[in-house]
Design an enzyme around this catalytic site. Structure first.
Site, PDB file in Angstrom:
ATOM      1  N   ASP A  19       0.828  -1.221   0.000  1.00 40.24           N
ATOM      2  CA  ASP A  19       0.000   0.000   0.000  1.00 40.24           C
ATOM      3  C   ASP A  19       0.862   1.270   0.000  1.00 40.24           C
ATOM      4  O   ASP A  19       1.993   1.268   0.473  1.00 40.24           O
ATOM      5  CB  ASP A  19      -0.918  -0.021   1.235  1.00 40.24           C
ATOM      6  CG  ASP A  19      -2.042   0.987   1.113  1.00 40.24           C
ATOM      7  OD1 ASP A  19      -2.385   1.383  -0.028  1.00 40.24           O
ATOM      8  OD2 ASP A  19      -2.593   1.397   2.162  1.00 40.24           O
ATOM      9  N   ASN A  21       1.235   3.374  -2.871  1.00 39.19           N
ATOM     10  CA  ASN A  21       1.811   3.735  -4.172  1.00 39.19           C
ATOM     11  C   ASN A  21       1.354   5.124  -4.635  1.00 39.19           C
ATOM     12  O   ASN A  21       2.158   5.931  -5.108  1.00 39.19           O
ATOM     13  CB  ASN A  21       1.381   2.730  -5.248  1.00 39.19           C
ATOM     14  CG  ASN A  21       1.894   1.339  -4.997  1.00 39.19           C
ATOM     15  OD1 ASN A  21       2.709   1.126  -4.100  1.00 39.19           O
ATOM     16  ND2 ASN A  21       1.426   0.385  -5.785  1.00 39.19           N
ATOM     17  N   GLY A  22       0.054   5.357  -4.517  1.00 36.10           N
ATOM     18  CA  GLY A  22      -0.510   6.617  -5.015  1.00 36.10           C
ATOM     19  C   GLY A  22       0.041   7.812  -4.255  1.00 36.10           C
ATOM     20  O   GLY A  22       0.473   8.812  -4.852  1.00 36.10           O
ATOM     21  N   TRP A  24       2.796   7.943  -2.541  1.00 37.54           N
ATOM     22  CA  TRP A  24       4.242   8.051  -2.827  1.00 37.54           C
ATOM     23  C   TRP A  24       4.445   8.909  -4.074  1.00 37.54           C
ATOM     24  O   TRP A  24       5.291   9.798  -4.100  1.00 37.54           O
ATOM     25  CB  TRP A  24       4.812   6.649  -3.040  1.00 37.54           C
ATOM     26  CG  TRP A  24       6.273   6.585  -3.354  1.00 37.54           C
ATOM     27  CD1 TRP A  24       7.299   6.440  -2.456  1.00 37.54           C
ATOM     28  CD2 TRP A  24       6.883   6.660  -4.660  1.00 37.54           C
ATOM     29  NE1 TRP A  24       8.509   6.416  -3.122  1.00 37.54           N
ATOM     30  CE2 TRP A  24       8.286   6.548  -4.478  1.00 37.54           C
ATOM     31  CE3 TRP A  24       6.394   6.812  -5.954  1.00 37.54           C
ATOM     32  CZ2 TRP A  24       9.189   6.580  -5.539  1.00 37.54           C
ATOM     33  CZ3 TRP A  24       7.291   6.850  -7.013  1.00 37.54           C
ATOM     34  CH2 TRP A  24       8.678   6.735  -6.790  1.00 37.54           C
ATOM     35  N   ARG A  32      -0.524   9.225  -9.828  1.00 37.61           N
ATOM     36  CA  ARG A  32      -0.600   8.036  -8.972  1.00 37.61           C
ATOM     37  C   ARG A  32      -0.041   6.780  -9.651  1.00 37.61           C
ATOM     38  O   ARG A  32       0.582   5.935  -9.016  1.00 37.61           O
ATOM     39  CB  ARG A  32      -2.065   7.770  -8.580  1.00 37.61           C
ATOM     40  CG  ARG A  32      -2.670   8.772  -7.614  1.00 37.61           C
ATOM     41  CD  ARG A  32      -4.144   8.427  -7.341  1.00 37.61           C
ATOM     42  NE  ARG A  32      -4.289   7.021  -6.965  1.00 37.61           N
ATOM     43  CZ  ARG A  32      -4.120   6.558  -5.723  1.00 37.61           C
ATOM     44  NH1 ARG A  32      -3.836   7.381  -4.749  1.00 37.61           N
ATOM     45  NH2 ARG A  32      -4.259   5.280  -5.468  1.00 37.61           N
ATOM     46  N   HIS A  36       2.477   3.048  -8.825  1.00 40.27           N
ATOM     47  CA  HIS A  36       2.290   1.617  -9.108  1.00 40.27           C
ATOM     48  C   HIS A  36       3.506   1.081  -9.874  1.00 40.27           C
ATOM     49  O   HIS A  36       4.016   0.013  -9.583  1.00 40.27           O
ATOM     50  CB  HIS A  36       1.014   1.382  -9.919  1.00 40.27           C
ATOM     51  CG  HIS A  36      -0.240   1.837  -9.223  1.00 40.27           C
ATOM     52  ND1 HIS A  36      -0.504   1.539  -7.907  1.00 40.27           N
ATOM     53  CD2 HIS A  36      -1.294   2.591  -9.649  1.00 40.27           C
ATOM     54  CE1 HIS A  36      -1.671   2.066  -7.558  1.00 40.27           C
ATOM     55  NE2 HIS A  36      -2.170   2.714  -8.598  1.00 40.27           N
ATOM     56  N   SER A  64      -7.735  -5.401  -5.097  1.00 37.50           N
ATOM     57  CA  SER A  64      -8.812  -5.915  -4.253  1.00 37.50           C
ATOM     58  C   SER A  64     -10.154  -5.820  -4.970  1.00 37.50           C
ATOM     59  O   SER A  64     -10.303  -5.084  -5.954  1.00 37.50           O
ATOM     60  CB  SER A  64      -8.881  -5.119  -2.936  1.00 37.50           C
ATOM     61  OG  SER A  64      -9.488  -3.858  -3.154  1.00 37.50           O
ATOM     62  N   ASN A  67     -11.115  -2.331  -5.209  1.00 35.58           N
ATOM     63  CA  ASN A  67     -10.348  -1.397  -6.041  1.00 35.58           C
ATOM     64  C   ASN A  67     -11.041  -1.061  -7.368  1.00 35.58           C
ATOM     65  O   ASN A  67     -10.672  -0.093  -8.039  1.00 35.58           O
ATOM     66  CB  ASN A  67      -8.928  -1.919  -6.292  1.00 35.58           C
ATOM     67  CG  ASN A  67      -8.018  -1.861  -5.075  1.00 35.58           C
ATOM     68  OD1 ASN A  67      -7.131  -2.703  -4.895  1.00 35.58           O
ATOM     69  ND2 ASN A  67      -8.206  -0.886  -4.201  1.00 35.58           N
ATOM     70  N   ARG A 190      -4.970  -1.404   8.933  1.00 37.16           N
ATOM     71  CA  ARG A 190      -6.160  -2.229   8.695  1.00 37.16           C
ATOM     72  C   ARG A 190      -5.804  -3.334   7.710  1.00 37.16           C
ATOM     73  O   ARG A 190      -4.753  -3.293   7.063  1.00 37.16           O
ATOM     74  CB  ARG A 190      -7.315  -1.376   8.158  1.00 37.16           C
ATOM     75  CG  ARG A 190      -6.977  -0.554   6.943  1.00 37.16           C
ATOM     76  CD  ARG A 190      -8.172   0.285   6.456  1.00 37.16           C
ATOM     77  NE  ARG A 190      -7.772   1.188   5.378  1.00 37.16           N
ATOM     78  CZ  ARG A 190      -7.389   2.451   5.548  1.00 37.16           C
ATOM     79  NH1 ARG A 190      -7.387   2.990   6.748  1.00 37.16           N
ATOM     80  NH2 ARG A 190      -7.021   3.199   4.519  1.00 37.16           N
ATOM     81  N   GLU A 203       0.564 -12.774  12.829  1.00 35.84           N
ATOM     82  CA  GLU A 203       1.163 -11.613  13.484  1.00 35.84           C
ATOM     83  C   GLU A 203       1.088 -10.452  12.496  1.00 35.84           C
ATOM     84  O   GLU A 203       1.361 -10.619  11.302  1.00 35.84           O
ATOM     85  CB  GLU A 203       2.624 -11.892  13.859  1.00 35.84           C
ATOM     86  CG  GLU A 203       2.782 -12.966  14.913  1.00 35.84           C
ATOM     87  CD  GLU A 203       2.140 -12.576  16.248  1.00 35.84           C
ATOM     88  OE1 GLU A 203       2.167 -11.382  16.616  1.00 35.84           O
ATOM     89  OE2 GLU A 203       1.594 -13.475  16.909  1.00 35.84           O
TER      90      GLU A 203
HETATM   91  C1  IPE Z   1      -5.503  -2.611  -0.171  1.00 39.68           C
HETATM   92  O1  IPE Z   1      -5.145  -1.281  -0.296  1.00 39.68           O
HETATM   93  C2  IPE Z   1      -5.492  -3.296  -1.505  1.00 39.68           C
HETATM   94  C3  IPE Z   1      -4.185  -3.449  -2.152  1.00 39.68           C
HETATM   95  C4  IPE Z   1      -3.027  -3.097  -1.659  1.00 39.68           C
HETATM   96  C5  IPE Z   1      -4.224  -4.073  -3.438  1.00 39.68           C
HETATM   97  P1  IPE Z   1      -6.232  -0.123  -0.487  1.00 39.68           P
HETATM   98  O2  IPE Z   1      -5.458   1.122  -0.666  1.00 39.68           O
HETATM   99  O3  IPE Z   1      -7.170  -0.480  -1.554  1.00 39.68           O
HETATM  100  O4  IPE Z   1      -6.996  -0.153   0.906  1.00 39.68           O
HETATM  101  P2  IPE Z   1      -7.818   0.997   1.623  1.00 39.68           P
HETATM  102  O5  IPE Z   1      -8.816   1.518   0.632  1.00 39.68           O
HETATM  103  O6  IPE Z   1      -6.848   2.053   2.034  1.00 39.68           O
HETATM  104  O7  IPE Z   1      -8.442   0.333   2.799  1.00 39.68           O
HETATM  105  C1  IPE Z   2      -1.626   0.183  -3.356  1.00 43.44           C
HETATM  106  O1  IPE Z   2      -1.365   1.546  -3.413  1.00 43.44           O
HETATM  107  C2  IPE Z   2      -1.864  -0.433  -4.708  1.00 43.44           C
HETATM  108  C3  IPE Z   2      -3.261  -0.775  -4.992  1.00 43.44           C
HETATM  109  C4  IPE Z   2      -4.255  -0.657  -4.164  1.00 43.44           C
HETATM  110  C5  IPE Z   2      -3.544  -1.293  -6.309  1.00 43.44           C
HETATM  111  P1  IPE Z   2      -2.558   2.588  -3.466  1.00 43.44           P
HETATM  112  O2  IPE Z   2      -2.925   2.817  -4.879  1.00 43.44           O
HETATM  113  O3  IPE Z   2      -3.643   2.179  -2.560  1.00 43.44           O
HETATM  114  O4  IPE Z   2      -1.845   3.884  -2.910  1.00 43.44           O
HETATM  115  P2  IPE Z   2      -2.435   4.896  -1.825  1.00 43.44           P
HETATM  116  O5  IPE Z   2      -2.800   4.076  -0.625  1.00 43.44           O
HETATM  117  O6  IPE Z   2      -3.630   5.533  -2.457  1.00 43.44           O
HETATM  118  O7  IPE Z   2      -1.331   5.834  -1.570  1.00 43.44           O
HETATM  119 MG    MG Z   3      -4.030   2.442  -0.609  1.00 43.17          MG
END
Ligand code: IPE
Ligand code: IPE
Ligand code: MG
Length: 257
Positions: A19, A21-22, A24, A32, A36, A64, A67, A190, A203
């Protein structure tokens, strides 16, 4: 880093919520999707690091069931990026002795081309045993339990014969051991619907580091912390080796469906 670890007590199964990536990317003034892209290097460094210390099973959350609610452009990018990554990296994973598997729903929203590449990667690497890399794609823990329950109902098993084992053996990958350690990056505390059934006694380790910055040394730090934990599984004393408890070994299997 590696020196701080007890290599005889490495967790058998590590699961990662990749988690951040966006955020970052956005914190660097980038779109965003660049986050990835940058996550690929993190993933492959973690795979190498996991191979080096003898982790048996690594599961990573790539997409997910929730997503799909993201903007269509980002969803499309993720589908195409995952296709591209599978094509570019499968041979290298194969050479490293990695068996590739997927968990998640194969529904019509996942592009056919990607489903085909998933099947190719599974097929190419199915005999490898050094490590299993399980990719959670279009995965949701609740959907997985719903799908298992559907299968139980359609099997016609009588309710009094249903045990935990009945459900566990109908999960997407019944061979997947329960995760010993779940790592989530980017300061979110979470599970976001990841491996709900199997994580009952995992854990949990959280770090502020965003996924694109995560490297094998961060994996080793998470494992160092894990090795200080006392896994009791509801009992009073630690489990003998603190690792590798599988669903099949914690529930009584009495020949049910
Ligand atoms: C969980 O991250 C799913 C993946 C890393 C693929 P999300 O970024 O989708 O989770 P939430 O929305 O913050 O709970
Ligand atoms: C996790 O990074 C990758 C996926 C859920 C596909 P995010 O895209 O959720 O990045 P944030 O959490 O918005 O920074
Ligand atoms: Mg995320």
């Amino acid at each position: 880093m590696i020196a701080a670890l007890d290599l005889d007590r490495v967790p058998a199964h590590v699961a990662c919520v990749m988690d951040g990536n966006g955020r970052w990317a956005q914190s660097r003034g980038l779109p965003r999707t660049e986050g990835h892209r940058a996550g690929e290097e993190a993933l492959f460094d973690v795979v190498e690091g996991a191979l080096d210390i003898g982790i048996d099973w690594l599961t990573v959350y790539a997409f997910s069931t929730e997503n799909w609610r993201r903007p269509a452009d980002e969803v499309r990018f993720l589908m195409e990026f995952n296709e591209d990554m599978l094509l570019r990296r499968r041979d290298e994973l194969h050479q490293r002795g990695v068996r590739i598997r997927f968990v998640g729903r194969r529904d019509e929203r996942v592009p056919k081309r990607l489903l085909g590449l998933m099947d190719d990667a599974i097929c190419l690497t199915e005999r490898n045993r050094r490590m299993t890399l399980s990719i959670a794609f279009n995965y949701g823990g609740r959907a997985e339990i719903v799908d298992a329950v559907r299968s139980v109902v359609s099997s016609g098993i009588s309710p009094d014969r249903i045990t935990e084992h009945t459900i566990a053996r109908r999960l997407y990958d019944p061979e997947m051991p329960e995760p010993d350690l779940m790592i989530r990056t980017s300061g979110e505390y979470r599970t976001s619907n990841f491996l709900l059934w199997g994580m009952a006694y995992s854990e949990l380790y959280f770090t502020e580091t965003a996924w694109p910055d995560f490297r094998r040394c961060d994996l080793y730090e998470a494992i160092r912390v894990y090795q200080e934990r006392d896994r009791r599984f509801g009992q009073l004393a630690s489990a003998p080796n603190g690792s590798a408890v599988t669903t099949a070994s914690v529930v009584t299997s009495n020949g049910d469906g």
